[in-house]
Design a protein around this motif. Structure first.
Motif, PDB file in Angstrom:
ATOM      1  N   ILE A  57      45.906  25.437  41.332  1.00 46.46           N
ATOM      2  CA  ILE A  57      45.702  24.592  40.162  1.00 46.46           C
ATOM      3  C   ILE A  57      46.779  24.934  39.147  1.00 46.46           C
ATOM      4  CG2 ILE A  57      44.076  23.924  38.351  1.00 46.46           C
ATOM      5  CD1 ILE A  57      41.845  25.041  40.248  1.00 46.46           C
ATOM      6  N   ILE A  58      47.595  23.957  38.815  1.00 44.37           N
ATOM      7  CA  ILE A  58      48.705  24.166  37.879  1.00 44.37           C
ATOM      8  C   ILE A  58      48.539  23.230  36.695  1.00 44.37           C
ATOM      9  CG2 ILE A  58      50.238  24.880  39.759  1.00 44.37           C
ATOM     10  CD1 ILE A  58      51.623  22.126  39.520  1.00 44.37           C
ATOM     11  N   MET A 193      37.062  32.881  47.075  1.00 39.36           N
ATOM     12  CA  MET A 193      37.697  33.712  46.055  1.00 39.36           C
ATOM     13  C   MET A 193      38.349  32.810  45.003  1.00 39.36           C
ATOM     14  SD  MET A 193      37.517  37.114  46.311  1.00 39.36           S
ATOM     15  CE  MET A 193      39.047  37.843  45.732  1.00 39.36           C
ATOM     16  N   LEU A 194      38.053  33.084  43.741  1.00 36.48           N
ATOM     17  CA  LEU A 194      38.653  32.377  42.613  1.00 36.48           C
ATOM     18  C   LEU A 194      39.601  33.328  41.891  1.00 36.48           C
ATOM     19  CD1 LEU A 194      35.416  30.724  41.131  1.00 36.48           C
ATOM     20  CD2 LEU A 194      36.910  29.822  42.932  1.00 36.48           C
ATOM     21  N   PHE A 195      40.821  32.877  41.641  1.00 40.93           N
ATOM     22  CA  PHE A 195      41.823  33.692  40.955  1.00 40.93           C
ATOM     23  C   PHE A 195      42.267  32.963  39.692  1.00 40.93           C
ATOM     24  CE2 PHE A 195      42.110  34.969  45.365  1.00 40.93           C
ATOM     25  CZ  PHE A 195      42.343  36.348  45.321  1.00 40.93           C
ATOM     26  N   ASP A 196      42.080  33.596  38.542  1.00 45.88           N
ATOM     27  CA  ASP A 196      42.472  32.984  37.274  1.00 45.88           C
ATOM     28  C   ASP A 196      43.754  33.646  36.770  1.00 45.88           C
ATOM     29  OD1 ASP A 196      42.652  31.624  34.920  1.00 45.88           O
ATOM     30  OD2 ASP A 196      40.914  32.561  33.968  1.00 45.88           O
ATOM     31  N   GLU A 197      44.897  33.035  37.096  1.00 42.46           N
ATOM     32  CA  GLU A 197      46.215  33.544  36.711  1.00 42.46           C
ATOM     33  C   GLU A 197      46.315  35.062  36.948  1.00 42.46           C
ATOM     34  OE1 GLU A 197      47.888  32.091  33.089  1.00 42.46           O
ATOM     35  OE2 GLU A 197      46.644  30.299  33.076  1.00 42.46           O
ATOM     36  N   PRO A 198      46.154  35.494  38.192  1.00 40.35           N
ATOM     37  CA  PRO A 198      46.034  36.927  38.476  1.00 40.35           C
ATOM     38  C   PRO A 198      47.309  37.720  38.236  1.00 40.35           C
ATOM     39  CG  PRO A 198      46.217  35.685  40.513  1.00 40.35           C
ATOM     40  CD  PRO A 198      46.054  34.680  39.414  1.00 40.35           C
ATOM     41  N   THR A 199      48.450  37.054  38.050  1.00 40.27           N
ATOM     42  CA  THR A 199      49.705  37.786  37.829  1.00 40.27           C
ATOM     43  C   THR A 199      50.236  37.631  36.409  1.00 40.27           C
ATOM     44  OG1 THR A 199      51.041  35.912  38.609  1.00 40.27           O
ATOM     45  CG2 THR A 199      50.361  37.530  40.258  1.00 40.27           C
ATOM     46  N   SER A 200      49.530  36.912  35.554  1.00 39.79           N
ATOM     47  CA  SER A 200      50.083  36.595  34.241  1.00 39.79           C
ATOM     48  C   SER A 200      50.200  37.816  33.335  1.00 39.79           C
ATOM     49  CB  SER A 200      49.240  35.526  33.545  1.00 39.79           C
ATOM     50  OG  SER A 200      47.944  36.025  33.257  1.00 39.79           O
ATOM     51  N   ALA A 201      49.401  38.857  33.576  1.00 41.91           N
ATOM     52  CA  ALA A 201      49.453  40.052  32.738  1.00 41.91           C
ATOM     53  C   ALA A 201      50.388  41.123  33.297  1.00 41.91           C
ATOM     54  CB  ALA A 201      48.048  40.628  32.559  1.00 41.91           C
ATOM     55  N   LEU A 202      51.114  40.797  34.366  1.00 42.26           N
ATOM     56  CA  LEU A 202      51.934  41.793  35.052  1.00 42.26           C
ATOM     57  C   LEU A 202      53.405  41.673  34.665  1.00 42.26           C
ATOM     58  CD1 LEU A 202      50.474  41.535  38.669  1.00 42.26           C
ATOM     59  CD2 LEU A 202      49.818  43.133  36.867  1.00 42.26           C
ATOM     60  N   ASP A 203      54.105  42.805  34.693  1.00 33.71           N
ATOM     61  CA  ASP A 203      55.559  42.775  34.600  1.00 33.71           C
ATOM     62  C   ASP A 203      56.102  42.003  35.800  1.00 33.71           C
ATOM     63  OD1 ASP A 203      55.510  44.307  32.320  1.00 33.71           O
ATOM     64  OD2 ASP A 203      55.721  46.200  33.398  1.00 33.71           O
ATOM     65  N   GLY A 221      42.349  33.370  56.385  1.00 35.06           N
ATOM     66  CA  GLY A 221      41.372  32.287  56.350  1.00 35.06           C
ATOM     67  C   GLY A 221      40.439  32.292  55.161  1.00 35.06           C
ATOM     68  N   MET A 222      40.726  33.088  54.128  1.00 35.23           N
ATOM     69  CA  MET A 222      39.870  33.096  52.948  1.00 35.23           C
ATOM     70  C   MET A 222      40.005  31.777  52.181  1.00 35.23           C
ATOM     71  SD  MET A 222      37.694  34.487  50.902  1.00 35.23           S
ATOM     72  CE  MET A 222      37.610  36.232  51.378  1.00 35.23           C
ATOM     73  N   THR A 223      38.882  31.199  51.806  1.00 33.79           N
ATOM     74  CA  THR A 223      38.873  30.021  50.948  1.00 33.79           C
ATOM     75  C   THR A 223      39.211  30.463  49.530  1.00 33.79           C
ATOM     76  OG1 THR A 223      37.133  29.076  52.338  1.00 33.79           O
ATOM     77  CG2 THR A 223      37.516  28.042  50.188  1.00 33.79           C
ATOM     78  N   MET A 224      40.196  29.817  48.908  1.00 37.58           N
ATOM     79  CA  MET A 224      40.694  30.291  47.622  1.00 37.58           C
ATOM     80  C   MET A 224      41.004  29.127  46.688  1.00 37.58           C
ATOM     81  SD  MET A 224      43.330  33.062  49.324  1.00 37.58           S
ATOM     82  CE  MET A 224      44.261  33.359  47.834  1.00 37.58           C
ATOM     83  N   ALA A 225      40.636  29.313  45.412  1.00 34.61           N
ATOM     84  CA  ALA A 225      41.099  28.432  44.336  1.00 34.61           C
ATOM     85  C   ALA A 225      41.854  29.312  43.355  1.00 34.61           C
ATOM     86  CB  ALA A 225      39.932  27.742  43.651  1.00 34.61           C
ATOM     87  N   VAL A 226      43.110  28.955  43.084  1.00 37.80           N
ATOM     88  CA  VAL A 226      44.005  29.822  42.323  1.00 37.80           C
ATOM     89  C   VAL A 226      44.612  29.048  41.161  1.00 37.80           C
ATOM     90  CG1 VAL A 226      46.004  31.358  42.447  1.00 37.80           C
ATOM     91  CG2 VAL A 226      44.589  30.995  44.500  1.00 37.80           C
ATOM     92  N   VAL A 227      44.286  29.474  39.941  1.00 37.13           N
ATOM     93  CA  VAL A 227      45.001  28.984  38.768  1.00 37.13           C
ATOM     94  C   VAL A 227      46.255  29.831  38.625  1.00 37.13           C
ATOM     95  CG1 VAL A 227      44.979  28.811  36.247  1.00 37.13           C
ATOM     96  CG2 VAL A 227      42.967  28.115  37.569  1.00 37.13           C
ATOM     97  N   THR A 228      47.417  29.196  38.617  1.00 41.68           N
ATOM     98  CA  THR A 228      48.656  29.975  38.669  1.00 41.68           C
ATOM     99  C   THR A 228      49.809  29.254  37.985  1.00 41.68           C
ATOM    100  OG1 THR A 228      50.175  31.141  40.156  1.00 41.68           O
ATOM    101  CG2 THR A 228      49.330  29.023  40.918  1.00 41.68           C
ATOM    102  N   HIS A 229      50.760  30.056  37.500  1.00 41.48           N
ATOM    103  CA  HIS A 229      52.055  29.547  37.045  1.00 41.48           C
ATOM    104  C   HIS A 229      53.146  29.911  38.044  1.00 41.48           C
ATOM    105  CE1 HIS A 229      50.726  28.052  33.181  1.00 41.48           C
ATOM    106  NE2 HIS A 229      50.120  29.194  32.939  1.00 41.48           N
ATOM    107  N   GLU A 230      52.764  30.489  39.186  1.00 41.22           N
ATOM    108  CA  GLU A 230      53.731  30.871  40.215  1.00 41.22           C
ATOM    109  C   GLU A 230      53.935  29.691  41.152  1.00 41.22           C
ATOM    110  OE1 GLU A 230      55.366  33.655  40.185  1.00 41.22           O
ATOM    111  OE2 GLU A 230      54.227  34.631  38.572  1.00 41.22           O
ATOM    112  N   MET A 231      54.921  28.831  40.835  1.00 39.17           N
ATOM    113  CA  MET A 231      55.123  27.601  41.600  1.00 39.17           C
ATOM    114  C   MET A 231      55.570  27.883  43.035  1.00 39.17           C
ATOM    115  SD  MET A 231      54.179  25.376  39.457  1.00 39.17           S
ATOM    116  CE  MET A 231      53.549  25.903  37.870  1.00 39.17           C
TER     117      MET A 231
END
Length: 290
Positions: A57-58, A193-203, A221-231
């Motif tokens: 999700i972008i 698994m839901l990921f809410d911008e999991p890398t946004s707080a990282l260097d 095969g994990m079902t995942m919904a990922v909010v991300t800015h990593e295009m």
């Protein structure tokens, strides 16, 4: 613009897991609406997430991406429409023909197979990495300590941190802390698994280690919904990409359709801003952007 996102020869083939299609999606969202006071944050959102599907999700900041994810995990109530998790209505029930808020126990039951990873790691600072992963297994699942420890060690191994079980969060890098948070969620054996911008707080140099774990989960095969800015991650790993703008899904489709072929002007503007920003930083932050 298109050349800056590397797509595999077949974007769909790179991430689709060969499993039989179930009778219904794991997550079904219909006409979802959410308001904060007078502000309409989500408007008429429809979404299906199938078993073993990765949905990225972008969209711009403030578009409703994180709110959507929090509604899927029942961390926010929604005002209109419905969310179904593995066929069961989340957050509400019916009484005398009217929709009523479900009890917390019922909400917990419906969302029991959802794991969520946040922007911040939210680890207990006074517990080791192993103890952080064990905690929910002991308190929520009520596993015997020996069983909880075995599972927690296995999950730390899954995220490449078997050697860090005795380390406290303050002694771990941001990327390692986020991987512990992922291990903690995986230990509960979620179906989704839901990921809410999991890398946004990282260097920036720590982002890759977290994305590698997520890529492996997708391959497994994990079902995942990922909010991300990593295009790049979305282009290479997602089965489906959704672009949200002003609380609506403006565009959705396979990565190649969204990143290469979409004709929606707002999406083109969003991607161009992303490319310009990355080009600026790749030059060391010097000079003007195009």
């Amino acid at each position: 613009m298109n050349a800056m996102i590397d797509l595999p020869a077949s974007a769909a083939e790179s991430s689709v897991i060969e499993t039989p299609a179930p009778s219904s999606p794991l997550i079904e969202v219909r006409n979802l609406g959410k308001r904060f006071g007078e502000v309409e944050v989500l408007r008429g959102v429809d979404l299906d997430i199938e078993r073993s599907e990765v949905v990225c999700i972008i969209g711009p900041s403030g578009s409703g991406k994180s709110t959507l994810l929090r509604c899927l995990a029942a961390l926010e109530t929604y005002d209109e429409g419905e969310v179904r998790i593995e066929g069961e209505l989340l957050g509400y029930g019916e009484r005398n023909g009217r929709r009523v808020r479900a009890s917390q126990g019922e909400i917990n039951r419906v969302r029991r197979n959802i794991g969520m990873v946040f922007q911040q790691f939210n680890l207990w600072p006074h517990m080791t990495a192993l103890e952080n992963v064990m905690e929910a297994l002991l308190r929520v699942r009520r596993l015997p300590r020996a069983d909880a420890k075995r599972r927690a060690n296995a999950m730390l191994d899954t995220v490449g941190l078997a050697h860090k079980g005795d380390a406290y969060p303050a002694k771990l890098s941001g990327g390692q802390q986020q991987r512990v948070a992922i291990a903690r969620a995986l230990a509960m054996e979620p179906h989704i698994m839901l990921f809410d911008e999991p890398t946004s707080a990282l260097d920036p140099e720590l982002v890759g280690e977290v994305l590698q774990v997520m890529k492996q989960l997708a391959r497994d095969g994990m079902t995942m919904a990922v909010v991300t800015h990593e295009m790049g991650f979305a282009a290479q790993v997602a089965d489906k990409v959704m672009f949200i703008d002003q609380g609506r899904i403006a565009v959705q489709g396979k990565p190649r359709e969204v990143f290469h072929d979409a004709g929606e002007p707002r999406l083109r503007q969003f991607l161009q801003n992303y490319f310009d920003r990355n080009a600026f930083w790749s030059r060391g932050g010097e000079g003007e952007t195009a």
